[in-house]
Design an enzyme around this catalytic site. Sequence first.
Site, PDB file in Angstrom:
ATOM      1  N   GLU A 143      -3.412   5.385   4.713  1.00 49.59           N
ATOM      2  CA  GLU A 143      -3.509   6.046   3.421  1.00 49.59           C
ATOM      3  C   GLU A 143      -2.458   5.242   2.631  1.00 49.59           C
ATOM      4  OE1 GLU A 143      -2.277   8.405  -0.126  1.00 49.59           O
ATOM      5  OE2 GLU A 143      -1.146   7.826   1.697  1.00 49.59           O
ATOM      6  N   ASP A 182      -0.401   8.142   8.604  1.00 47.66           N
ATOM      7  CA  ASP A 182       0.428   7.024   8.597  1.00 47.66           C
ATOM      8  C   ASP A 182       1.780   7.234   7.723  1.00 47.66           C
ATOM      9  OD1 ASP A 182      -1.310   6.807   6.352  1.00 47.66           O
ATOM     10  OD2 ASP A 182      -0.736   5.094   5.804  1.00 47.66           O
TER      11      ASP A 182
END
EC number: 3.4.11.4
Length: 410
Positions: free
Chosen positions: A174, A79
């Site tokens: 994350e 991400d």
Amino acid sequence: MSSVIERFLRYAAIDTQSNEESQTTPSTGKQLNLARLLEQELKELGLQDARIQEGYVYGTLPANSTKAIPAIGFIAHMDTSPDFSGTDVKAQLVENYDGQDILLNPEHNLVLSPADFPELLDYIGKTLITTDGTTLLGADDKAGIAEIMTAIAYLTAHPEIEHGTICVAFTPDEEIGRGADQFDVAGFGADFAYTVDGGSIGELEYENFNAAKAIVKVKGRNVHPGNAKNKMINSILLANEYIVKLPPQETPATTEGYEGFYHLNDIRGDVEETTLYYIIRDFAEDSFAKRKETMLNLAEECNKKYGSGHFHVEITDQYKNMKEKIQPVMHIVDKAQKAMETVGVKPLIKPIRGGTDGSRLSFMGLPTPNLFTGGHNYHGRYEFIPTFAMEKSVEVILKIIELYAEEHSN
């Protein structure tokens, strides 16, 4: 163009921005677009167990040695930060950088300047990858993904290189603090691991912030402004009083190194109710606890002034300093340091002023320090990465693997 650069540019073009307000895993379905691509590429490289599980990509390169070489993991996250757009990334290559301003976007007159970012001057003569000024770049952490994938591709193309079991994982979410939530440590199979999620070339990190988030809810009372005297209580103004009572010299913009901070990163509200969203960071456990206590005590102080119930603080711990879990197995840091030195990279051992998946994984039984990717200025339009740093990252990964094989061959 080297394979690590080609991989990075392909991965960077895929929008994988996470969303803190979503309760799904991954928090955004578009992260699975990259996950499916990585799963397929791992299978093409011969990692037959490559799979997507709860939005995480896992794969194992089996050992080609009968020696007792430890299983080493390498982890990066898919991400990108929700703080800045990751849609329609148009990466730009700046070859033979001359030390001058880089015009990112002529239409909007957006410039990446060494006057603002003096670290640019470290890369004169090098090739840089920048944004076009309208999005972030996504080197955090697609550079890490590209570097791990390139190292795996090299090992599969060179079976003569002795190695133990190599485990890879690419995590979702994350950036919103959930990267380790569903991580399958047992299924991953590594004895220890490295996240490839650091910054400039040479960074090697095994300490990180203790982290918490704090939500401060401020209640007011809305009355028509025409007859509000002695009746209206404007929650926005009350919230401002809370904000200014926290130490102004203890913010991200005024601290460095091992200094902690309070960071107000969002405000939402009106006269009736205002919500402040803070993050709290510190390295030392006692200082971290004191910061949380300060925020709670400040709410009590404000309630004494304005009446009970106007201020409420909810604090949630997010992750802890992984140092205590790394120190008993410092060989994993020492080996990374030696790997860097061997390939001509000067190690920069420093605390992470943030967190990685590795900080939580270390407390889940998988000690996981952090290696550099080479990137700078993450989470914004001025993000850039030197291509040679990415190539060196690949060399470091391969050298770590080689050093452990050599150690257990003697």
